[in-house]
Design a protein around this motif. Sequence first.
Motif, PDB file in Angstrom:
ATOM      1  N   TYR A 112      11.008  32.126 -28.230  1.00 26.33           N
ATOM      2  CA  TYR A 112       9.722  31.736 -27.650  1.00 26.33           C
ATOM      3  C   TYR A 112       8.732  31.377 -28.749  1.00 26.33           C
ATOM      4  N   GLY A 113       8.698  32.194 -29.793  1.00 23.79           N
ATOM      5  CA  GLY A 113       7.782  31.924 -30.894  1.00 23.79           C
ATOM      6  C   GLY A 113       8.074  30.596 -31.567  1.00 23.79           C
ATOM      7  N   LEU A 114       9.335  30.205 -31.591  1.00 21.19           N
ATOM      8  CA  LEU A 114       9.728  28.960 -32.230  1.00 21.19           C
ATOM      9  C   LEU A 114       9.530  27.751 -31.336  1.00 21.19           C
ATOM     10  N   SER A 115       9.705  27.924 -30.029  1.00 22.83           N
ATOM     11  CA  SER A 115       9.695  26.775 -29.125  1.00 22.83           C
ATOM     12  C   SER A 115       8.453  26.677 -28.246  1.00 22.83           C
ATOM     13  N   ALA A 116       7.905  27.808 -27.818  1.00 25.61           N
ATOM     14  CA  ALA A 116       6.767  27.812 -26.892  1.00 25.61           C
ATOM     15  C   ALA A 116       5.926  29.062 -27.123  1.00 25.61           C
ATOM     16  N   PRO A 117       5.271  29.160 -28.279  1.00 26.00           N
ATOM     17  CA  PRO A 117       4.536  30.393 -28.613  1.00 26.00           C
ATOM     18  C   PRO A 117       3.457  30.766 -27.608  1.00 26.00           C
ATOM     19  N   GLU A 118       2.969  29.789 -26.857  1.00 27.87           N
ATOM     20  CA  GLU A 118       1.930  30.082 -25.864  1.00 27.87           C
ATOM     21  C   GLU A 118       2.437  31.034 -24.786  1.00 27.87           C
TER      22      GLU A 118
END
Length: 361
Positions: A112-118
Amino acid sequence: MKMTKMTALLLAAAMALTACGSTAAVSSEAAASAAAPEVTASPEEAAVEPAAETAVTYPLTVTDQLGREVTIETEPKTLASGYYISTSLLIALGVQDELVGVEAKTDKRTIYGLSAPELQSLPSIGTAKEFDLEGCAALTPDLVIVPAKLKDSIPQMEELGLTVLAVKPEDQDKLYGAIDLLAQATNTVARGEELKSAIEDNLLSLHEAIGDAEAPTVYMAGNSSVLQTAGPAMYQNYMIENAGGLNAAASVEDTYWAEVSYEQVLDWDPDYIILASDADYDVDSVLNDAALADCTAVKEGHVYQLPHAIEAVDSPVPGSFLGSVYLGSVLHPEQVSEQFYHDCADAFYTTYYGFTPASYE
């Protein structure tokens, strides 16, 4: 089959994705080879027609993975996902911006942090064990996706006016089923077809590369202990088979991690011991375990841990096929190179998650 054929198959898959408007990262050698075929349409032109052909109309009635018929009245604009597998799948389908609530502990999900941190700052709707029903309802999502194990809570969700789909991707076919289900529900059918094709093409490349190489026996150890193993009912069994191996625990009847003894492991005497991605022990602890000293895998140093730098590839997430590719490079290094595994990971994560891995382990 040697690397040349397998790389060619990977490039064909990568180029097919590019023709649909996606971008796949490949090695410089692969990029040079990819320049040869003629392209008859720009990515923008190629993307329009499939999307038009596969557009979904609402109201839409689908059957979820609990066998429930669910009608989605209008195209969902806001989503809530109570399961990391469905959240990862929604990212791969490109609808992460529509999520308004996600499962707990998203800060622990490196992908998630790499692809969609939101996503890591969105409200939590709990876990499968402690689902926050009222918190989910307060977000008023148009569609909620939950794991099948929450089936007893679904009637309460529906009483609160929520439209709910349950997913249960416990084997390769059911993973494809989950992709189809969520792609239909979110009007991303073309993207879902691309995603399935990418997985299938890579697995086909792997199978063809391995060919008729002798299948070694593999003992898949669990998260908590080397004395836990995955039997034929577990998703991990499909990974072993895809990688050209035989599950040493094929006789186990448990549908979850089975508890076994040292004596049983020694009796099976696997050629390889593979630790789960999220194992809380390491390879050295197994190699130095005196009780396993006579095991072939230990004697030959054939103890490995599945990749975990990005996500747990031994769970049925879209990228789980990479666990099979990695395992194939371990079991059959003469047929499947480590570089092929890296190329597969680069192409997949760049295309569907928007980043190129900095680490593969």
